[in-house]
Enzyme design. Structure first.
Site: not given
Ligand code: NAP
Length: 266
Positions: A146, A160
């Site tokens: 991130s 985080y």
């Molecule tokens: P999201 O929409 O909440 O999706 C998260 C995904 O991770 C889901 O498939 C969830 O499925 C899975 N997950 C969560 N905990 C888990 C666990 N313990 N074991 C296996 N799977 C797990 O989140 P996102 O926004 O796409 O974020 C994904 C990644 O991108 C993260 O690492 C986040 O830090 C990073 N990121 C996001 C943003 C943003 O703006 N969205 C920005 C920078 C970085 P389940 O809940 O069913 O397990």
């Protein structure tokens, strides 16, 4: 053009929604055989069906329920990748959570949960896939970090940010250790991307972030997917231990004056 990645065996943790689903979709549309993971069965099944239907020639998407914070689950995930896909060429360690909490309020459970999934989960999933990545001969590990932590800060995200910066610390030494095995380790650093997870932060958060982005919009999950795809190409074979920011310019402005120049119509 880049050499096709069609036929590659790809594991995407947290691929059932959000950025991980975007990454899985980009790989599958380019003909990769993808295994996505998550903990929610209904979300996993529906994502695998949707992404399979849109896959390119030879592409496929299946799922396994696995919690990245469990060594046993990560081993099972790698075993299923071996069984179904014949190995692992690319591991996208993407699963992560971003609950917020002020520093003074964070409990040990809060810390264990965020570090356990975001940081320990990254290490465990890489460890579990290592033998297969080495057998691949062109193994690729692509982390979803991130901008928050490695570059920027945001109130409520001390834990985080630490976990996301920690992924990069892990990456730099892993890249050295794994170079002799032909495995590269790189990271994509998304800015604010429109995902199901981000939607839980509310409309005010999204509006505030949009105003802070020179391109005046949130990123899409596909835009993160294509950055991950680049690290997986043959042409990126000599890049390791590096990170790529994909944020519409969010980390660039030094002051409000800099953003004023980026105002529409300025
Ligand atoms: P999201 O929409 O909440 O999706 C998260 C995904 O991770 C889901 O498939 C969830 O499925 C899975 N997950 C969560 N905990 C888990 C666990 N313990 N074991 C296996 N799977 C797990 O989140 P996102 O926004 O796409 O974020 C994904 C990644 O991108 C993260 O690492 C986040 O830090 C990073 N990121 C996001 C943003 C943003 O703006 N969205 C920005 C920078 C970085 P389940 O809940 O069913 O397990």
């Amino acid at each position: 053009m880049f050499t096709s990645i069609a036929g590659r065996a790809v594991v995407v943790t947290g691929g059932t929604r959000g950025i991980g689903k975007g990454i899985a979709g980009v790989f599958a549309r380019n003909g990769a055989r993808v295994l996505i993971t998550g903990r929610d069965a209904a979300a996993a099944r529906s994502a695998a069906e949707e992404l399979s239907a849109a896959a390119g020639p030879g592409g496929e998407v299946s799922y396994v329920l696995a919690d990245v914070s469990s060594r046993e689950d990560c081993r099972r995930m790698a075993a299923i990748a071996q069984e179904r896909l014949g190995g692992v060429d690319v591991l996208c360690a993407n699963a992560g959570i971003f609950p917020d909490g002020r520093l003074e309020d964070l409990t040990e459970d809060d810390l264990d949960q965020v570090f356990g999934i975001n940081l320990k989960g990254t290490v465990l999933s890489v460890q579990a896939c290592l033998p297969a990545l080495e057998r691949s001969g062109r193994g690729r590990v692509i982390l979803t970090s991130s901008i928050t932590g490695p570059i920027t800060g945001f109130p409520g995200w001390t834990h985080y940010g630490a976990s996301k910066a920690g992924q990069l610390g892990f990456m730099r030494t892993a890249a050295i250790e794994l170079a002799p095995k032909g495995i590269t380790v790189n990271a994509v650093l998304p800015g604010n991307v429109a995902t199901e997870g981000l939607a839980t932060m509310g409309e005010d958060y999204a509006a505030g972030m949009t105003a802070a982005i020179p391109m005046r919009r949130l990123g899409t999950v596909d835009e993160i997917g294509y950055a991950a795809l680049f690290f997986a190409t043959d042409e990126a074979a000599y890049i390791t231990g590096q990170s790529m920011v994909v944020d519409g310019g969010q980390v660039l402005p030094e002051s409000p004056e800099a953003m004023a120049v980026a105002e529409p119509g300025a």
